[in-house]
Every structure is written in C-alpha cells, then in structure tokens.
Design a protein around this motif. Structure first.
Motif, PDB file in Angstrom:
ATOM      1  N   ASN A 132      23.036  30.729 -26.330  1.00  0.00           N
ATOM      2  CA  ASN A 132      22.906  29.655 -27.300  1.00  0.00           C
ATOM      3  C   ASN A 132      21.483  29.104 -27.260  1.00  0.00           C
ATOM      4  O   ASN A 132      21.041  28.596 -26.233  1.00  0.00           O
ATOM      5  N   ILE A 133      20.767  29.252 -28.361  1.00  0.00           N
ATOM      6  CA  ILE A 133      19.377  28.777 -28.412  1.00  0.00           C
ATOM      7  C   ILE A 133      19.316  27.559 -29.318  1.00  0.00           C
ATOM      8  O   ILE A 133      19.584  27.653 -30.517  1.00  0.00           O
ATOM      9  N   GLN A 134      18.980  26.440 -28.742  1.00  0.00           N
ATOM     10  CA  GLN A 134      18.957  25.192 -29.502  1.00  0.00           C
ATOM     11  C   GLN A 134      17.517  24.769 -29.716  1.00  0.00           C
ATOM     12  O   GLN A 134      16.863  24.328 -28.788  1.00  0.00           O
ATOM     13  N   SER A 135      17.052  24.952 -30.948  1.00  0.00           N
ATOM     14  CA  SER A 135      15.654  24.595 -31.199  1.00  0.00           C
ATOM     15  C   SER A 135      15.407  24.354 -32.673  1.00  0.00           C
ATOM     16  O   SER A 135      16.307  24.491 -33.505  1.00  0.00           O
ATOM     17  N   THR A 136      14.209  24.010 -32.993  1.00  0.00           N
ATOM     18  CA  THR A 136      13.642  23.959 -34.358  1.00  0.00           C
ATOM     19  C   THR A 136      14.395  23.146 -35.415  1.00  0.00           C
ATOM     20  O   THR A 136      14.331  23.478 -36.570  1.00  0.00           O
ATOM     21  N   ILE A 137      15.112  22.126 -35.044  1.00  0.00           N
ATOM     22  CA  ILE A 137      15.637  21.260 -36.101  1.00  0.00           C
ATOM     23  C   ILE A 137      15.107  19.855 -35.889  1.00  0.00           C
ATOM     24  O   ILE A 137      15.504  19.166 -34.956  1.00  0.00           O
ATOM     25  N   LYS A 138      14.204  19.471 -36.774  1.00  0.00           N
ATOM     26  CA  LYS A 138      13.654  18.121 -36.680  1.00  0.00           C
ATOM     27  C   LYS A 138      14.661  17.133 -37.233  1.00  0.00           C
ATOM     28  O   LYS A 138      15.531  17.481 -38.018  1.00  0.00           O
ATOM     29  N   ASN A 139      14.497  15.875 -36.867  1.00  0.00           N
ATOM     30  CA  ASN A 139      15.304  14.797 -37.410  1.00  0.00           C
ATOM     31  C   ASN A 139      16.812  15.100 -37.329  1.00  0.00           C
ATOM     32  O   ASN A 139      17.540  15.002 -38.307  1.00  0.00           O
ATOM     33  N   SER A 140      17.246  15.541 -36.180  1.00  0.00           N
ATOM     34  CA  SER A 140      18.665  15.838 -36.034  1.00  0.00           C
ATOM     35  C   SER A 140      19.156  15.359 -34.680  1.00  0.00           C
ATOM     36  O   SER A 140      18.369  15.068 -33.786  1.00  0.00           O
ATOM     37  N   ARG A 141      20.452  15.270 -34.543  1.00  0.00           N
ATOM     38  CA  ARG A 141      21.100  14.859 -33.298  1.00  0.00           C
ATOM     39  C   ARG A 141      22.285  15.790 -33.083  1.00  0.00           C
ATOM     40  O   ARG A 141      22.933  16.181 -34.047  1.00  0.00           O
ATOM     41  N   HIS A 142      22.520  16.138 -31.851  1.00  0.00           N
ATOM     42  CA  HIS A 142      23.521  17.181 -31.603  1.00  0.00           C
ATOM     43  C   HIS A 142      24.457  16.845 -30.451  1.00  0.00           C
ATOM     44  O   HIS A 142      24.001  16.463 -29.385  1.00  0.00           O
ATOM     45  N   ILE A 143      25.731  17.025 -30.724  1.00  0.00           N
ATOM     46  CA  ILE A 143      26.706  16.995 -29.634  1.00  0.00           C
ATOM     47  C   ILE A 143      27.507  18.299 -29.745  1.00  0.00           C
ATOM     48  O   ILE A 143      28.082  18.595 -30.794  1.00  0.00           O
ATOM     49  N   TYR A 144      27.474  19.079 -28.679  1.00  0.00           N
ATOM     50  CA  TYR A 144      28.198  20.351 -28.700  1.00  0.00           C
ATOM     51  C   TYR A 144      29.263  20.356 -27.608  1.00  0.00           C
ATOM     52  O   TYR A 144      29.026  19.854 -26.504  1.00  0.00           O
ATOM     53  N   HIS A 145      30.378  20.936 -27.950  1.00  0.00           N
ATOM     54  CA  HIS A 145      31.381  21.256 -26.932  1.00  0.00           C
ATOM     55  C   HIS A 145      31.602  22.761 -26.966  1.00  0.00           C
ATOM     56  O   HIS A 145      31.876  23.315 -28.026  1.00  0.00           O
ATOM     57  N   THR A 146      31.467  23.398 -25.824  1.00  0.00           N
ATOM     58  CA  THR A 146      31.852  24.802 -25.715  1.00  0.00           C
ATOM     59  C   THR A 146      32.861  24.881 -24.587  1.00  0.00           C
ATOM     60  O   THR A 146      32.533  24.532 -23.451  1.00  0.00           O
ATOM     61  N   SER A 147      34.071  25.272 -24.919  1.00  0.00           N
ATOM     62  CA  SER A 147      35.119  25.299 -23.907  1.00  0.00           C
ATOM     63  C   SER A 147      35.743  26.682 -23.865  1.00  0.00           C
ATOM     64  O   SER A 147      36.230  27.184 -24.869  1.00  0.00           O
ATOM     65  N   ALA A 148      35.678  27.291 -22.683  1.00  0.00           N
ATOM     66  CA  ALA A 148      36.185  28.654 -22.540  1.00  0.00           C
ATOM     67  C   ALA A 148      37.404  28.679 -21.627  1.00  0.00           C
ATOM     68  O   ALA A 148      37.516  27.868 -20.700  1.00  0.00           O
ATOM     69  N   PHE A 189      24.560  31.389 -21.585  1.00  0.00           N
ATOM     70  CA  PHE A 189      23.160  30.966 -21.458  1.00  0.00           C
ATOM     71  C   PHE A 189      22.902  29.852 -22.456  1.00  0.00           C
ATOM     72  O   PHE A 189      23.214  30.007 -23.633  1.00  0.00           O
ATOM     73  N   ASN A 190      22.328  28.798 -21.982  1.00  0.00           N
ATOM     74  CA  ASN A 190      22.005  27.704 -22.878  1.00  0.00           C
ATOM     75  C   ASN A 190      20.513  27.395 -22.807  1.00  0.00           C
ATOM     76  O   ASN A 190      20.012  27.011 -21.750  1.00  0.00           O
ATOM     77  N   PHE A 191      19.837  27.592 -23.921  1.00  0.00           N
ATOM     78  CA  PHE A 191      18.400  27.279 -23.960  1.00  0.00           C
ATOM     79  C   PHE A 191      18.192  26.102 -24.904  1.00  0.00           C
ATOM     80  O   PHE A 191      18.437  26.225 -26.105  1.00  0.00           O
ATOM     81  N   THR A 192      17.780  24.997 -24.357  1.00  0.00           N
ATOM     82  CA  THR A 192      17.536  23.828 -25.188  1.00  0.00           C
ATOM     83  C   THR A 192      16.035  23.589 -25.252  1.00  0.00           C
ATOM     84  O   THR A 192      15.403  23.231 -24.262  1.00  0.00           O
ATOM     85  N   LEU A 193      15.462  23.860 -26.427  1.00  0.00           N
ATOM     86  CA  LEU A 193      14.031  23.615 -26.649  1.00  0.00           C
ATOM     87  C   LEU A 193      13.943  22.756 -27.890  1.00  0.00           C
ATOM     88  O   LEU A 193      13.590  23.224 -28.966  1.00  0.00           O
ATOM     89  N   PRO A 194      14.330  21.532 -27.792  1.00  0.00           N
ATOM     90  CA  PRO A 194      14.687  20.776 -28.985  1.00  0.00           C
ATOM     91  C   PRO A 194      13.523  20.228 -29.780  1.00  0.00           C
ATOM     92  O   PRO A 194      12.451  19.952 -29.258  1.00  0.00           O
TER      93      PRO A 194
END
Lengths: 439, 254
Positions: free
Chosen positions: A231-247, A258-263
């Motif tokens: 999961n690559i989290q990047s390149t969104i300006k002016n946004s807010r994020h709440i994610y749930h990933t449940s396995a 894999f979680n990559f947060t480059l916000p």
C-alpha cells in the motif's frame, strides 16, 4: 446529505441512516443497519478515547463535508501515468472515489481471479459471509460508519489454487469539487492455496476542496493462501485519510503487508489488524512512514494470536521532518491457547528536526506461557556528522539527506520483492526528502 | 594552490585558531605536527567546512577562490579532500553507491556527464588495486563494521577515487598497526604527483618515515610556531614538544 455546520457535529447528531441511500442494496442492507447502530453507540472518538489519544481527529472534522461523492471523473492518461509505477508489468484496476472504472482498467480475464464492483457482488456468498464481520472492526467507529454508508468499492476473489502471472496494481483516484467525505469499501478473498500480489497507490485530481477518505479493506486468506499486499500512500494534497485494513488468516496462510506512507496529506491514520484463526501462519508487517511540515501520521497495528504455532514479524520505521508528528501503536495479543507463538515487533524512528515528534507505544498482552515475543522501540536524531561526511565528499545536502533516509529505510525497501517497485519507492523517497528540504 | 592568511577560528566561543599563515603549492607534501589540543584537527575541520566552527578573521584562497565562502560539498567539488580521523559508519549506504554518487555530483559540478556503470567499475577496480583496498569491502555498507585500519584504508581508497587537488589527511596514522600504516602510506605515495598537494596531520613522526614531507610545520596554541623540513620531525621525535613550548613562552614574555 450535506452539512453546513461542522462535520463532526453533523455526523454525531444529524446523519441519516443507510435506509436513506437511494442506491441501497437490499442484500447487505441488514449489515449496513447493524453497522449504523453500532456507530451510533460508539460515537466519534475524542482524545479521551484510548486509541485516539495522540490523534485529535475532531480537529480534522471541523470543516463541512458532503457524503455525496462524485462517482466518475475524467482521468487523463497523464494523471494515470503519474500514479502508475514505471517499468511495472501488472494488471491495472482504476477506481474513482472507490468506484471501479472498467474502461480505464486492464483486468485479469478468464481466470479464477475476479475483480468486480462490490455493489455488483452484493449477493455473492463470500460477501455475505465476510462483509463487516472482522472482529477487530467491531469496536472501530470509522469502520462502522463506513460499513453503514459506503458508496462502493472492490471485490476481489481468487479461487482455489488461483495465481496470476503478474501483480494487480490498484490505482485509487480521489476527487472532490466540494469538501467530501469519501468512503470506499473493499473485500479481498483468497481461497485455499491461492496466491496474489496487490499494489495499491493513490492519486488526487483536484486539490481545491478537501477529500476526507475513510476506507476499509477486509482481507480473507483461506488455508494455505498467500497475499503480498503493498500500500503506497502518497501524492494527494489537501486530503485526510483514515484507513482500516483487517485480515483474517486461516491455517498455513501467509500475509505480507507493506505500508509506505509518504504523504502530501495532513492526516494519515492507518489501522492494520490481523486475526490469526488457523495454525502455522506467517504474518509480515512492514511499514515505512515519512512526514514533513505539520503532517500527522498515525499507525495502529494489531496482531491477534488466537491459536498455536503462528509467526508474526513486524517492522515499522519512520522519518519525521520539520514539525511533523508520528504515532505508532503496536498491539500484540497472544491468547491463552496460542502456545508456541513467535511474535516480534520493532519500531525505529529518525527525527530530522528538533520540533518533530514521535509517540510510540508497544502493547503486548501475553496469556500463553510457551511463546517467543519481543518488541523494541528506538528514536534517533539525525546525525550531523554523517551528513558532513557525505557533503565533504562532494555530495550536496539534498542528495546526502536522501541517501541517509534511503539507508534508514533500507530494511523495509529491501523486503520488497518487485524490482520496479523498489526503484519507484527509492525515487519517491528521494523526491519526498528533496521536497521537504526545499520547502 | 592554497593560501591561508591570518586565519582565526573559534568553536562555542572558544578561540582555537589564532592566526594561521600557510602557503601550499602543487606537488608539495606538508606535515602538520603538534601536541594534543594545539588545533591540528580544527585546522582541517575549518578547511573542510565543518559547521560548528566560526571563522572570525583571515582568509583562505584555494585555486583562486575564497574557500570560506563555499559549502562543504562545493569545497570537495573544487578539489579539496579531507580524510577523516574518525570515518563515519553509515549503515544501508553501500560503499560503491556512495562513491558513485559522490563522483557524479563532482562531475555534474564541472559540467561533465555522469560516468557509465562500466567506466565506473573499471575505475573502481583500478584504484582499489592501486591502494590495495579489499574488494570485499566495496559492496558493504559504508564503513559499517570495518576495523580501524579498514576505515582508514577506505579513506585512502576514496581519495584515490575522487582524485582531489589537495588532500588533507587528519591523523590517518592514529590507531594503525605498522602493517596497516605501511599500506596506507604506500597508497598515499602512489597518489603523489606534480599536480597534487597533501597536508598530512599527525601527532607522531612515525608516519613521516613512510610519507616523506617537503615541509614540517609545528602547530601550538592555534598558531604555526615553527616550520622546517623533515629533520624537524626527527628533532621533535627525539626531544618532544616541551622545548618548543618553552621557546614560544619565552618569546611571549619578551
């Protein structure tokens, strides 16, 4: 469903229930209603809520948002390219605000692996069996809100023994012309011995309005299934994020997350949880988070060892610049029956400025007596001497910093088994650090 | 090549260099000696641009440019090299990747295209053999887990790769056993030529048996108090620094 007052106020008191939804689907309406009453009971978290102590979410919900989200948008090839990983040979799944765009996608065809709209799969037995059933979601208000009122999402199903010749890249396009609260919902089911690689990335089309993304992904691994989930989290300006990933992992299954947060986003809150319900499973959770400016990045992870002989391994690393805030909470619960558990957790942080901040909390609850468990937490300051050493060899400050950050991140990126993705991440990290320094 | 005029510098408000004058021409090997705390390493730090030093007076001209106006990276790109007394360990950055980055940043500065991988590897092999650097260490993380001797040898290898005009060796001999010292010195000697200059900072005369200097300067209390040839180093070895200190104090009291 718009509010002109604070969204927090609106969602707490005035939001209409799921039965108001015009496109409501009957097959999952009972589950939606159940989730809605759960949400009403739980209420939105405040900083007094233990799991939200370090993330004041109210602050990010003060603006007005609409629940009506745009379902289509013109996505140009350039925009799509910007979100794609160069040199990666993959299938492509494009979503706009959670809705599958078949014309922009290249889906795997004719095999045992199907990718469809969640709304089209509402009658599917798997969806009926798993939708909103994950035990860890039951106490999560945002996940409940999502289950009650989500618009659409993906349903991916891999049949028994199914495998693909290449990964599936999922590109989430988010767009809002007025402040919008966007709620996608996804379910991924891998049947017995199926194997899949999924790479998620995101792009924003429009930063004139705020996109608040509240997304939930449920993952089910049946016996001996294996999922590589990036999961690559990047390149969104002016946004807010709440994610749930449940396995949910059944016996002999392997889950590599894999979680990559480059916000570019102001807020990123990841809730990643894994319930180990069958023995002899393998769980690898790798996370890398960078944050700059006044960004807030919060990773909550939970590994739930319910049965014996399971292995979990978790490594999260963070680099915080400027005034950025990081939160890491890693919970491991080893139940009384879960003998012979191996559970390891490590969280390392690099602070690159005096004002950057990290709150890290390991939470180990161990009720079995024959287990191997460990956890560790470090926070390091950026070494001025290392920087000077590199600069004294002719390497500019920007390149030197990005070299050091890449070096710090190496343990994580090295675990990525797709070379094109590895290169992409190294370049993203370089750009991110360069952007942070030049700001 | 390098002209230092009346250089004064301080760190945390403490005066460390108190009027250094020095002229280094190309092809020359200068040794800077002196007792502990005399300012030897500070001089190298100021020249390389370490940020906690503040220059309060004087100037340094390097190849016609005002050195003190340049960032540390631009000093390196102009051809200055400092071999560190304590080379830094950087886990996760491979030695080769680091060198390639450095070399290409220097080339970009001089409007040259980056080296092709093939050329780079050829150069690497050539220099590694020249200074007798262990090839196995090249792919490892930069200095990570290297022995003291291996780190110093890596400094000389980097020096060979980056090919500067002026190399400053800051106590490169400290902590080396005699075999390692010989190898390091042999590497330096192979790199000596008519266009390159060296400033070798050392506490001991031992190194100068292997790297023969054209000039020996004695630094004491932030100033160069005596300049001579290699014989001066021998005299210092024999008599220690005390007689010089006395000489200086006598001059001061007069």
């Amino acid at each position: 469903m718009t509010s002109d007052k604070s969204f927090y106020e609106f969602i707490s008191n005035g939001v209409p229930g799921p039965e108001q939804k015009v496109d409501a689907d009957n097959a999952i309406m009972p589950a939606r209603k159940l989730a809605f009453s759960r949400f009403k009971e739980l209420g939105l978290p405040t900083i007094k809520t233990e799991e939200w102590r370090y993330t004041n979410v109210q602050r990010f919900l003060k603006d007005a948002f609409t629940l009506a989200q745009e379902e289509q948008a013109t996505v140009t090839p350039e925009q799509l390219k910007a979100a794609s990983i160069p040199q990666l040979d993959s299938y492509r799944v494009v979503l706009v605000n959670g809705r599958l765009q078949t014309d922009l996608s290249e889906l795997p065809a004719g095999g045992k692996i199907t990718v469809s709209k969640l709304s089209d799969a509402a009658g599917n037995a798997q969806l009926q069996a798993w939708f909103d059933k994950h035990p860890h979601l039951q106490s999560q208000p945002f996940a409940a809100l999502n289950a009650a009122l989500f618009a659409d999402g993906l349903f991916i199903e891999a049949g028994v023994n199914a495998t693909l010749d290449k990964p599936i890249q999922i590109i989430h396009v988010y767009t809002a012309s007025a402040n919008a609260f966007i709620q996608p919902r996804h379910l991924v089911v891998l049947h017995k011995s199926a194997t899949l690689e999924i790479i998620e990335s995101a792009v924003g089309l429009n930063d004139s309005a705020i996109a608040f993304v509240n997304a939930v992904t449920e993952v089910v691994l049946e016996e001996n299934a294996e999922l590589w989930h990036y999961n690559i989290q990047s390149t969104i300006k002016n946004s807010r994020h709440i994610y749930h990933t449940s396995a949910t992992q059944k016996a002999d299954s392997r889950y590599h997350h894999f979680n990559f947060t480059l916000p570019s986003a102001e807020l990123t809150r990841n809730n990643l949880s894994v319930a180990l319900t069958g023995s002899n499973t393998e769980t690898n959770l790798h996370g890398l988070y960078l944050a700059t400016g006044t960004q807030h990045v919060d990773n909550h992870t939970f590994v739930d060892h319910l049965v014996p002989n399971c292995n979990s391994n978790e490594l999260y690393k963070g680099v915080l610049l400027d005034d950025a805030n990081g939160v890491f909470t890693g919970k491991i619960h080893v139940h009384q029956d879960a003998q012979k558990t191996n559970a390891f957790q490590q969280n390392n942080n690099l602070l690159m400025s005096e004002k950057a901040n990290i709150n890290s909390q390991p939470q180990l609850e161990i009720y079995a007596d024959d287990v191997k468990c460990s956890h560790g937490f470090t926070v390091g300051r950026f070494s001025e001497e290392s920087l000077f050493y590199l600069r004294s060899r002719g390497i500019g400050e920007e390149a030197a910093k990005s070299l050091l950050v890449n070096a710090f991140a190496f343990d994580i990126t090295d675990q990525v088994h797709i070379p094109a993705l590895q290169d992409f991440l190294a370049e993203k990290i370089r750009q991110y650090v360069a952007g942070a320094i030049n700001n | 090549m390098l002209t230092i005029k009346n250089l004064h510098a301080e760190v945390d408000g403490k005066k460390i260099l108190k009027g250094i004058n020095l002229e280094i021409r190309k092809g020359e090997m200068h040794a800077i000696m002196g007792p502990n705390g005399s300012g030897k390493s500070s001089l190298s730090s100021v020249l390389a641009g370490r940020e906690n030093y503040t220059v309060t007076e004087g100037e340094v001209i390097f190849e016609g440019k005002n050195l003190l106006d340049l960032s540390p990276e631009d000093r390196a790109r102009e051809g200055l090299f400092l071999a560190f007394q304590y080379p830094v360990e950087i886990p996760g950055v491979s030695n080769l990747h680091f060198l390639k980055t450095a070399l290409n940043e220097i080339r970009t500065y001089h409007n040259l295209p980056p080296l092709e991988s093939k050329e780079f590897l050829k150069l690497t092999k050539e220099k590694q053999q020249l200074v007798d650097f262990n090839a196995n260490l090249m792919n490892r993380s930069l200095n990570e887990g290297f022995s003291g001797g291996e780190k110093k040898r890596n400094e000389v290898f980097q020096l060979a790769m980056l090919d500067p005009k002026l190399a400053i060796l800051d106590e490169t001999d400290s902590g080396l056993d005699i075999d390692a010292l010989r190898i390091v010195a042999a590497g330096v000697n192979k790199l000596r030529n008519a266009d390159k200059a060296f400033m070798v900072i050392t506490h001991y005369q031992r190194l100068l048996e292997y790297i023969v200097p054209d000039f020996v300067h004695v630094l004491y209390n932030g100033q160069i108090v005596k300049t001579g040839t290699k014989e001066l180093a021998l005299e210092l070895e024999e008599k220690g620094y005390d007689w010089l200190k006395e000489e200086v104090h006598q001059k001061e009291s007069v």
